[in-house]
Design an enzyme around this catalytic site. Sequence first.
Site, PDB file in Angstrom:
ATOM      1  N   ARG A 130     -43.356  14.337  -8.738  1.00 16.46           N
ATOM      2  CA  ARG A 130     -42.776  13.433  -9.574  1.00 16.46           C
ATOM      3  C   ARG A 130     -43.045  12.045  -9.123  1.00 16.46           C
ATOM      4  NH1 ARG A 130     -38.711  17.716  -9.903  1.00 16.46           N
ATOM      5  NH2 ARG A 130     -38.683  18.474 -12.118  1.00 16.46           N
ATOM      6  N   LYS A 144     -35.372  17.079  -8.597  1.00 16.27           N
ATOM      7  CA  LYS A 144     -34.103  16.725  -9.719  1.00 16.27           C
ATOM      8  C   LYS A 144     -33.230  17.850  -9.731  1.00 16.27           C
ATOM      9  CE  LYS A 144     -34.832  15.504 -14.605  1.00 16.27           C
ATOM     10  NZ  LYS A 144     -35.812  15.282 -15.667  1.00 16.27           N
ATOM     11  N   HIS A 186     -39.276  22.733 -12.749  1.00 16.10           N
ATOM     12  CA  HIS A 186     -38.581  23.192 -13.899  1.00 16.10           C
ATOM     13  C   HIS A 186     -37.508  23.961 -13.883  1.00 16.10           C
ATOM     14  CE1 HIS A 186     -42.683  21.404 -15.858  1.00 16.10           C
ATOM     15  NE2 HIS A 186     -41.960  20.490 -15.742  1.00 16.10           N
ATOM     16  N   TYR A 211     -47.447  23.552 -21.435  1.00 15.20           N
ATOM     17  CA  TYR A 211     -48.894  23.196 -21.058  1.00 15.20           C
ATOM     18  C   TYR A 211     -49.659  24.486 -21.588  1.00 15.20           C
ATOM     19  CZ  TYR A 211     -46.783  19.935 -18.136  1.00 15.20           C
ATOM     20  OH  TYR A 211     -46.112  18.866 -17.715  1.00 15.20           O
TER      21      TYR A 211
END
Length: 312
Positions: free
Chosen positions: A155, A179, A278, A287
Amino acid sequence: MTSHKQLGTDADLIERFLEMLAAERGVARNTLLAYRSDLAAASEMLAGKLASASKDKLQLLTTGWSHLANSSIARKAAAVRGFFGFLEEEGFREDNPSAALPRPVQSRALPKILDINEVEAIFASIDARLSKPRPSPLDYRLAALVELLYGSGLRASELVALPRASIVRDRPYIILIGKGSKERLVPISDRARQAVGAWHAFVPKESKFLFPSRAAQAAGKGDVHISRIRLFQIIRELAAESGIDPAKVSPHVLRHAFATHLLAGGANLRALQAMLGHADIATTQIYTHVDSSKLVELVNQRHPLAKRKLSR
């Protein structure tokens, strides 16, 4: 629940969130305007206390949206979920109450991606820079940034804040706190380690970060890294130099390209989920819908029945 960081006003935090969307993800102006409107309205419904709202308080938004069409509810809820995700990632909150928001059934937009030829054009531009008689330090920095974005799927927020000693020549991975303060292991390719090694020679020893801010560096400060906005600008400039519409390219798009091309090359979906960080595999599964031609090719060429002739 809030963290040690001061929340500030809803208006200030909304603007910071929108700045992040523009810098890191290249979100279009009209989308930013819609998000600003939706978040301002949500803040007003909660008397200016959106950023500090609990799950119970967010139920007031659900009630207030009940007369709207599913598409409108989905858009507003997505804006608020994104806002709370930003607050959690930036350390303004230790929790994320947005799970309480409704999720009307909607078709999910496919991520923007680059095809292989466009990626090749980007790296051709970088190679041309490094092939000059005297490449500049910024040329080496650019190579390191892009190798890590496309080669490891970091990221933008993770990339700019990498510690100076995070990538070691003889260690093919780094451990990131990403995250939601979740730790994950990210493989680093030989190319990326080589590019980072070349750039490392230009990083001041007093710098805390691998990609320090030049302005802070000039002021003798080693504890400030380049901003996501500057990273966004660097990638857009490289796209234009490579003959690609800059509107198509951002750090987030390079992360998408990493995921899409890796999956098309045969990567395991669970492994990709872990590399991208994720929390939900449903996020990674988007995807699988990007390159349907690859799936058709697999069925036509790899399925056992593909070798049998159709009887007439």
